[in-house]
Every structure is written in structure tokens, then in C-alpha cells.
Design a protein around this motif. Structure first.
Motif, PDB file in Angstrom:
ATOM      1  N   HIS A   8     -55.217 -10.858   8.229  1.00 44.80           N
ATOM      2  CA  HIS A   8     -54.677  -9.673   8.898  1.00 44.80           C
ATOM      3  C   HIS A   8     -54.464  -9.903  10.390  1.00 44.80           C
ATOM      4  O   HIS A   8     -55.301 -10.491  11.062  1.00 44.80           O
ATOM      5  CB  HIS A   8     -55.626  -8.471   8.734  1.00 44.80           C
ATOM      6  N   GLY A   9     -53.345  -9.419  10.888  1.00 47.48           N
ATOM      7  CA  GLY A   9     -53.108  -9.229  12.310  1.00 47.48           C
ATOM      8  C   GLY A   9     -53.299 -10.406  13.242  1.00 47.48           C
ATOM      9  O   GLY A   9     -53.569 -10.212  14.417  1.00 47.48           O
ATOM     10  N   GLU A  10     -53.181 -11.609  12.775  1.00 43.16           N
ATOM     11  CA  GLU A  10     -53.359 -12.778  13.639  1.00 43.16           C
ATOM     12  C   GLU A  10     -52.378 -13.842  13.190  1.00 43.16           C
ATOM     13  O   GLU A  10     -52.517 -14.426  12.116  1.00 43.16           O
ATOM     14  CB  GLU A  10     -54.791 -13.300  13.548  1.00 43.16           C
ATOM     15  N   GLU A  11     -51.371 -14.082  14.012  1.00 43.67           N
ATOM     16  CA  GLU A  11     -50.357 -15.067  13.647  1.00 43.67           C
ATOM     17  C   GLU A  11     -50.887 -16.491  13.765  1.00 43.67           C
ATOM     18  O   GLU A  11     -50.537 -17.357  12.971  1.00 43.67           O
ATOM     19  CB  GLU A  11     -49.118 -14.891  14.527  1.00 43.67           C
ATOM     20  N   GLN A  12     -51.712 -16.729  14.775  1.00 41.21           N
ATOM     21  CA  GLN A  12     -52.253 -18.067  14.981  1.00 41.21           C
ATOM     22  C   GLN A  12     -53.302 -18.376  13.911  1.00 41.21           C
ATOM     23  O   GLN A  12     -54.266 -17.628  13.763  1.00 41.21           O
ATOM     24  CB  GLN A  12     -52.890 -18.158  16.370  1.00 41.21           C
ATOM     25  N   PRO A  13     -53.131 -19.440  13.142  1.00 41.77           N
ATOM     26  CA  PRO A  13     -54.122 -19.763  12.108  1.00 41.77           C
ATOM     27  C   PRO A  13     -55.430 -20.242  12.727  1.00 41.77           C
ATOM     28  O   PRO A  13     -55.488 -20.587  13.911  1.00 41.77           O
ATOM     29  CB  PRO A  13     -53.448 -20.895  11.313  1.00 41.77           C
ATOM     30  N   TYR A  14     -56.476 -20.259  11.928  1.00 42.13           N
ATOM     31  CA  TYR A  14     -57.735 -20.841  12.388  1.00 42.13           C
ATOM     32  C   TYR A  14     -57.892 -22.207  11.734  1.00 42.13           C
ATOM     33  O   TYR A  14     -57.262 -22.506  10.705  1.00 42.13           O
ATOM     34  CB  TYR A  14     -58.924 -19.936  12.066  1.00 42.13           C
ATOM     35  N   ALA A  19     -54.602 -33.288   8.499  1.00 40.79           N
ATOM     36  CA  ALA A  19     -54.929 -32.172   9.388  1.00 40.79           C
ATOM     37  C   ALA A  19     -54.628 -30.822   8.753  1.00 40.79           C
ATOM     38  O   ALA A  19     -55.354 -29.842   8.969  1.00 40.79           O
ATOM     39  CB  ALA A  19     -54.171 -32.312  10.704  1.00 40.79           C
ATOM     40  N   ALA A  20     -53.577 -30.746   7.935  1.00 43.15           N
ATOM     41  CA  ALA A  20     -53.193 -29.469   7.316  1.00 43.15           C
ATOM     42  C   ALA A  20     -54.278 -28.937   6.388  1.00 43.15           C
ATOM     43  O   ALA A  20     -54.351 -27.729   6.144  1.00 43.15           O
ATOM     44  CB  ALA A  20     -51.888 -29.634   6.547  1.00 43.15           C
ATOM     45  N   ARG A  21     -55.136 -29.821   5.880  1.00 37.96           N
ATOM     46  CA  ARG A  21     -56.228 -29.386   5.006  1.00 37.96           C
ATOM     47  C   ARG A  21     -57.276 -28.565   5.759  1.00 37.96           C
ATOM     48  O   ARG A  21     -58.113 -27.910   5.136  1.00 37.96           O
ATOM     49  CB  ARG A  21     -56.932 -30.598   4.391  1.00 37.96           C
ATOM     50  N   LEU A  22     -57.233 -28.630   7.079  1.00 34.81           N
ATOM     51  CA  LEU A  22     -58.243 -27.961   7.900  1.00 34.81           C
ATOM     52  C   LEU A  22     -57.726 -26.687   8.535  1.00 34.81           C
ATOM     53  O   LEU A  22     -58.422 -26.066   9.324  1.00 34.81           O
ATOM     54  CB  LEU A  22     -58.721 -28.919   9.000  1.00 34.81           C
ATOM     55  N   GLU A  23     -56.524 -26.272   8.203  1.00 40.88           N
ATOM     56  CA  GLU A  23     -55.897 -25.107   8.829  1.00 40.88           C
ATOM     57  C   GLU A  23     -55.686 -23.998   7.806  1.00 40.88           C
ATOM     58  O   GLU A  23     -55.182 -24.231   6.710  1.00 40.88           O
ATOM     59  CB  GLU A  23     -54.562 -25.512   9.436  1.00 40.88           C
ATOM     60  N   PHE A  24     -56.071 -22.757   8.191  1.00 37.50           N
ATOM     61  CA  PHE A  24     -56.006 -21.621   7.280  1.00 37.50           C
ATOM     62  C   PHE A  24     -55.473 -20.383   8.004  1.00 37.50           C
ATOM     63  O   PHE A  24     -55.584 -20.266   9.226  1.00 37.50           O
ATOM     64  CB  PHE A  24     -57.396 -21.322   6.702  1.00 37.50           C
ATOM     65  N   LYS A  25     -54.949 -19.445   7.247  1.00 36.07           N
ATOM     66  CA  LYS A  25     -54.394 -18.227   7.827  1.00 36.07           C
ATOM     67  C   LYS A  25     -55.415 -17.092   7.796  1.00 36.07           C
ATOM     68  O   LYS A  25     -56.121 -16.904   6.818  1.00 36.07           O
ATOM     69  CB  LYS A  25     -53.148 -17.793   7.039  1.00 36.07           C
ATOM     70  N   ARG A  54     -59.235  -9.118  11.973  1.00 41.20           N
ATOM     71  CA  ARG A  54     -58.616 -10.317  11.408  1.00 41.20           C
ATOM     72  C   ARG A  54     -58.998 -10.555   9.949  1.00 41.20           C
ATOM     73  O   ARG A  54     -58.208 -11.073   9.171  1.00 41.20           O
ATOM     74  CB  ARG A  54     -59.011 -11.550  12.244  1.00 41.20           C
ATOM     75  N   VAL A  55     -60.218 -10.159   9.587  1.00 35.54           N
ATOM     76  CA  VAL A  55     -60.712 -10.419   8.231  1.00 35.54           C
ATOM     77  C   VAL A  55     -60.424  -9.255   7.281  1.00 35.54           C
ATOM     78  O   VAL A  55     -59.942  -9.456   6.165  1.00 35.54           O
ATOM     79  CB  VAL A  55     -62.231 -10.701   8.246  1.00 35.54           C
TER      80      VAL A  55
END
Length: 202
Positions: free
Chosen positions: A48-54, A39-45, A144-145
Motif C-alpha cells: 500500500h501507498g509506497e511506490e519505492q520497493p523495499y 539482486a531482483a530476488r531481494l526486492e519486494f513491493k 505501507r503494510v
């Protein structure tokens, strides 16, 4: 829809999408965002300005032909109506751009898998550089970008070549319950993979 029910519906969509992708016999390995190991392979930061990863819902490795050994990530929308799918699509293209820019080794292809069409009047333009730019320039994504709410400043920071590259790597699939059933059987799929193993292709 209550949060828990929505989560279950989303998880079911990811599971079904994974099963369908596996059944194409063009995927050598796949996982969902609920997989304990991958699952960690699918999570990214967000930069800018967004603590919750996508994150993406499904990921894996393609097999055979021109895409052999290449990585993909997929977003799955288990929808029965157009709903707010277009809004999520705009956010998704921004995520694709970021992932290709900052983590290009982890994704060669970006797949949008849904059970209901959306934006049918602009369907042929969804996988375009302009579509990517549109998603990047939404105010929430500009911040965010690119770290700015100023549109002209964000425009100046978009890499047009990268936007086109991302567009070329985007896939859109519209599935149906019957289509999910009209795939190779598990038994025949096993025969395919056995033959591929004999040939050293896996």
C-alpha cells in the motif's frame, strides 16, 4: 555522512557480511543487492501507498543440518554506534512480516547483521512476536503494510500466528573486524566443499 559515502559504507557492510556468512561453511550460495543477476530476488513491493520497493542487503541458501536448502535474507548495518539502528530495525521486522506473508517461498530466515549492538536494555525481546507487532504498528508501516493510519484497525489485521512465526525465524548477529578474520580459510573451505561434493551433499 554524504549520500555516496553512506552508500559505499552500506555496500561494504553487505560485502563483509556475505564473506562472513560464506566462511561459516553453512551457506551454499549467496548474493548481495548489487549482484547483477540475483539482486531482483531481494526486492519486494509494499502492498500500500509506497511506490519505492523495499529490499534486503544479502540473500542466499543455507547448507547442512536442519536448515539445508532453506533461503535467507539479511539486513546489514555497518554501524560504529547505536545511532538510529533501532528505527531501522522496526522497519525491518515489518518487511520480514510482509515477505513471509506474501513471498514465503523466497525467505525462510531473516538475519540482522550489525557491527554495533543496539537496544541493549531490551535485547532479549528483539526476536519476539511483540517486537514484530511494534514494528508493524508504527504509523509509516501501518500505512505501507495495512493501508490504514488507524492503529486499532491495523491491530485487528495483524496475524498473531504469523508474527510469532516471523519472530522464530529472526536471527541477530553482532560482528567485529577481528571476528571476521577468525573464520575458516578459503583453502580449508574449499576442502570442506570438495568433500561435500564427493558425498553428494551439494
Amino acid at each position: 555522512m554524504p549520500g555516496e559515502a553512506m552508500h559505499q559504507k552500506g555496500a561494504d557492510g553487505a560485502r563483509r557480511a556475505k564473506l562472513w556468512l560464506d566462511a561459516t561453511t553453512r551457506v551454499s550460495s549467496s548474493w548481495t543487492n548489487e549482484d547483477a543477476v540475483h539482486a531482483a530476488r531481494l526486492e519486494f513491493k509494499w502492498p500500500h501507498g509506497e511506490e519505492q520497493p523495499y529490499s534486503f542487503d544479502v540473500g542466499g541458501i543455507l547448507s547442512g543440518g536442519e536448515f539445508h536448502g532453506q533461503f535467507f535474507v539479511a539486513e546489514c548495518k555497518n554501524y560504529t554506534s547505536d545511532s538510529d539502528q533501532g528505527i531501522h530495525f522496526d522497519d525491518w521486522v515489518a518487511k520480514c512480516y510482509l515477505t513471509r506473508r506474501d513471498q514465503f517461498r523466497l525467505a525462510d530466515h531473516f538475519m540482522w547483521i550489525t557491527w554495533h549492538p543496539f537496544r541493549v536494555k531490551t535485547w532479549n525481546n528483539l526476536c519476539s512476536a511483540e517486537s514484530v507487532k511494534k514494528g508493524l504498528l508504527l504509523e509509516r508501516n501501518r500505512v505501507r503494510v495495512f493501508g490504514t493510519s488507524d492503529e486499532s484497525e491495523a491491530v485487528s489485521m495483524i496475524d498473531a500466528t504469523l508474527a510469532q512465526d516471523v519472530a522464530d525465524r529472526m536471527w541477530i548477529f553482532v560482528l567485529s573486524e577481528k571476528q571476521e578474520k577468525l573464520v575458516i580459510t578459503p583453502e580449508n573451505r574449499a576442502l570442506v566443499f570438495t568433500e561435500q561434493m564427493k558425498r553428494g551433499e551439494l
